[in-house]
Design a protein around this motif. Structure first.
Motif, short mmCIF file in Angstrom:
data_model
loop_
_atom_site.label_atom_id
_atom_site.label_comp_id
_atom_site.label_asym_id
_atom_site.label_seq_id
_atom_site.Cartn_x
_atom_site.Cartn_y
_atom_site.Cartn_z
N LEU A 19 -1.14 2.05 9.96
CA LEU A 19 -1.36 3.33 9.53
C LEU A 19 -1.57 3.12 8.15
N SER A 20 -2.80 3.87 7.68
CA SER A 20 -2.52 3.10 6.33
C SER A 20 -1.83 4.49 5.97
N ALA A 21 -0.93 4.39 4.38
CA ALA A 21 -0.37 4.83 3.39
C ALA A 21 -1.03 6.60 3.37
N GLU A 35 0.88 -1.48 0.31
CA GLU A 35 0.08 -0.04 -0.41
C GLU A 35 1.03 1.29 -0.03
N PHE A 36 2.09 1.20 0.51
CA PHE A 36 3.42 2.94 1.13
C PHE A 36 3.82 2.60 -0.71
N PHE A 55 4.59 10.30 -1.45
CA PHE A 55 5.68 10.89 -0.83
C PHE A 55 6.34 10.73 -0.98
N LYS A 56 6.70 10.48 -1.93
CA LYS A 56 8.09 11.82 -2.87
C LYS A 56 7.37 13.73 -2.96
N LYS A 57 6.59 13.55 -3.57
CA LYS A 57 6.29 14.89 -3.54
C LYS A 57 6.25 15.88 -2.17
N ALA A 58 6.23 15.46 -0.63
CA ALA A 58 6.13 15.25 0.35
C ALA A 58 7.72 16.18 0.99
#
Length: 184
Positions: free
Chosen positions: A172-174, A78-79, A86-89
């Motif tokens: 925790l979900s992605a 899922e991650f 996540f890269k954009k963050a």
């Protein structure tokens, strides 16, 4: 009856006979303890180095408790599906894979086999539970390793979000990890 209910509630809270520290893992607002772990792909990863590049999502898996945890596999997948987000963050996602030291690298390799993961995803080895013990996350019961946990950390290593599950689920979900990063 009251005593039996209390014992039953404690059994549910502690899962399969594990002992949970009063406040497992770093708490929101606290600075996460430094670690220096071997990366599955080679090299070492220090928390202080990981946080220099931006926020870190630290996901503690059950690793290898004698078998590959199917819920961990699903969570990892899922991650991976949200890797671009996540890269954009600007975040690094570090997965801690605990287990007995003998053969841990091989088992972690089997866990990720056939799945490519980007450079901002790291799989870190925790042989003999050095990390999980230091973080108070050791699920010390038959067929257990660590309490599944997720922490969001800022560049100062301070915890901005924490979730520790005392069951195999409750992870925790992605999507929720991305929300935790955005909320900081």
């Amino acid at each position: 009856m009251r005593r039996r209910f209390g014992a039953m509630l404690m059994g549910v809270l502690l899962g399969a006979g594990g002992v949970l520290a009063a406040d497992p893992g770093p708490q929101v607002g606290q600075q996460a303890k430094e670690f220096d772990l071997e990366e599955l792909g080679g090299g070492r990863a220090k928390l202080s180095d990981l946080t220099k590049g931006g926020p870190v999502v630290l996901v503690v898996l059950r690793g290898y408790p004698g078998y590959q945890c199917p819920i961990c596999s699903r969570q990892f997948g899922e991650f991976l599906g949200k890797a671009d987000d996540f890269k954009k963050a600007g975040a690094t996602v570090a997965f801690v894979y605990p287990g007995p030291g003998a053969g841990l690298k091989q088992k972690a390799g089997e866990f990720v086999k056939g799945r490519d993961y980007p450079a901002h995803f790291r799989v870190l080895l925790d042989p003999d539970y050095t990390f999980t013990n230091a973080y108070g996350l050791r699920w010390d019961a038959k067929n257990e390793t660590a309490y599944p946990s997720t922490f969001a950390l800022g560049t100062d290593r301070k915890v901005t979000f924490a979730r520790v599950s005392t069951t195999h689920g409750g992870r925790l979900s992605a999507a929720d990890a991305l929300k935790a990063l955005a909320a900081k």
